[in-house]
Design a protein around this motif. Sequence first.
Motif, PDB file in Angstrom:
ATOM      1  N   VAL A  35     -43.753  24.528  10.051  1.00 37.62           N
ATOM      2  CA  VAL A  35     -42.897  24.749  11.222  1.00 37.62           C
ATOM      3  C   VAL A  35     -43.673  25.505  12.304  1.00 37.62           C
ATOM      4  CG1 VAL A  35     -40.841  25.992  12.052  1.00 37.62           C
ATOM      5  CG2 VAL A  35     -40.709  24.573   9.988  1.00 37.62           C
ATOM      6  N   ILE A  36     -44.450  26.496  11.918  1.00 37.95           N
ATOM      7  CA  ILE A  36     -45.265  27.223  12.899  1.00 37.95           C
ATOM      8  C   ILE A  36     -46.251  26.270  13.571  1.00 37.95           C
ATOM      9  CG2 ILE A  36     -47.042  29.007  13.207  1.00 37.95           C
ATOM     10  CD1 ILE A  36     -45.578  30.601  10.975  1.00 37.95           C
ATOM     11  N   SER A  37     -46.839  25.372  12.791  1.00 39.43           N
ATOM     12  CA  SER A  37     -47.763  24.404  13.396  1.00 39.43           C
ATOM     13  C   SER A  37     -47.010  23.500  14.375  1.00 39.43           C
ATOM     14  CB  SER A  37     -48.505  23.586  12.331  1.00 39.43           C
ATOM     15  OG  SER A  37     -47.669  22.646  11.720  1.00 39.43           O
ATOM     16  N   GLY A  38     -45.759  23.198  14.072  1.00 36.58           N
ATOM     17  CA  GLY A  38     -44.938  22.411  14.992  1.00 36.58           C
ATOM     18  C   GLY A  38     -44.704  23.139  16.303  1.00 36.58           C
ATOM     19  N   TYR A  39     -44.390  24.428  16.227  1.00 39.97           N
ATOM     20  CA  TYR A  39     -44.192  25.222  17.450  1.00 39.97           C
ATOM     21  C   TYR A  39     -45.485  25.286  18.260  1.00 39.97           C
ATOM     22  CZ  TYR A  39     -39.466  26.896  16.573  1.00 39.97           C
ATOM     23  OH  TYR A  39     -38.103  26.970  16.398  1.00 39.97           O
ATOM     24  N   LYS A  40     -46.609  25.451  17.572  1.00 38.79           N
ATOM     25  CA  LYS A  40     -47.892  25.543  18.276  1.00 38.79           C
ATOM     26  C   LYS A  40     -48.299  24.213  18.907  1.00 38.79           C
ATOM     27  CE  LYS A  40     -49.729  29.492  15.822  1.00 38.79           C
ATOM     28  NZ  LYS A  40     -49.956  30.367  16.946  1.00 38.79           N
ATOM     29  N   SER A  41     -47.748  23.126  18.415  1.00 36.83           N
ATOM     30  CA  SER A  41     -48.116  21.815  18.950  1.00 36.83           C
ATOM     31  C   SER A  41     -47.170  21.317  20.032  1.00 36.83           C
ATOM     32  CB  SER A  41     -48.172  20.788  17.820  1.00 36.83           C
ATOM     33  OG  SER A  41     -46.872  20.469  17.385  1.00 36.83           O
ATOM     34  N   VAL A  42     -46.104  22.042  20.304  1.00 40.68           N
ATOM     35  CA  VAL A  42     -45.050  21.531  21.176  1.00 40.68           C
ATOM     36  C   VAL A  42     -45.538  21.191  22.592  1.00 40.68           C
ATOM     37  CG1 VAL A  42     -44.032  23.648  22.122  1.00 40.68           C
ATOM     38  CG2 VAL A  42     -42.568  21.727  21.500  1.00 40.68           C
ATOM     39  N   ASP A  43     -46.587  21.810  23.050  1.00 44.82           N
ATOM     40  CA  ASP A  43     -47.121  21.514  24.384  1.00 44.82           C
ATOM     41  C   ASP A  43     -48.390  20.670  24.334  1.00 44.82           C
ATOM     42  OD1 ASP A  43     -45.164  22.828  25.916  1.00 44.82           O
ATOM     43  OD2 ASP A  43     -46.093  24.767  25.537  1.00 44.82           O
TER      44      ASP A  43
END
Length: 109
Positions: A35-43
């Motif tokens: 999930v953290i990797s998802g947040y970091k990839s959002v942009d």
Amino acid sequence: MIAAQLREPGDGQIGALQAVAPTLSTPELADLANVISGYKSVDTPKAEEMVGKLEPLAGADRPFRLSVRELEALLAARKGDTKRARELWSEIAKDAAAPQGAPSARRQC
């Protein structure tokens, strides 16, 4: 997981978090790393692909389901699909596990 996040910003952190996830001691920690990797990839250009991989974590019995829905709402909003973003934020706000401030925060969007 902390060491993975101390890497250079961007793809380095995302890749490191994804690599460390399967090695963590509990499924919940692995889910958190993903999930953290998802947040970091959002942009990033790969945001949709990354968040798509998180869909299995959005099940009713999963601890980070609201985070996955939030990521989906963020992506929808960034793509200009405000209707879908509002639907997702509404779903989050109605969930009994949502933080108390979520319903009022979502109305402002």
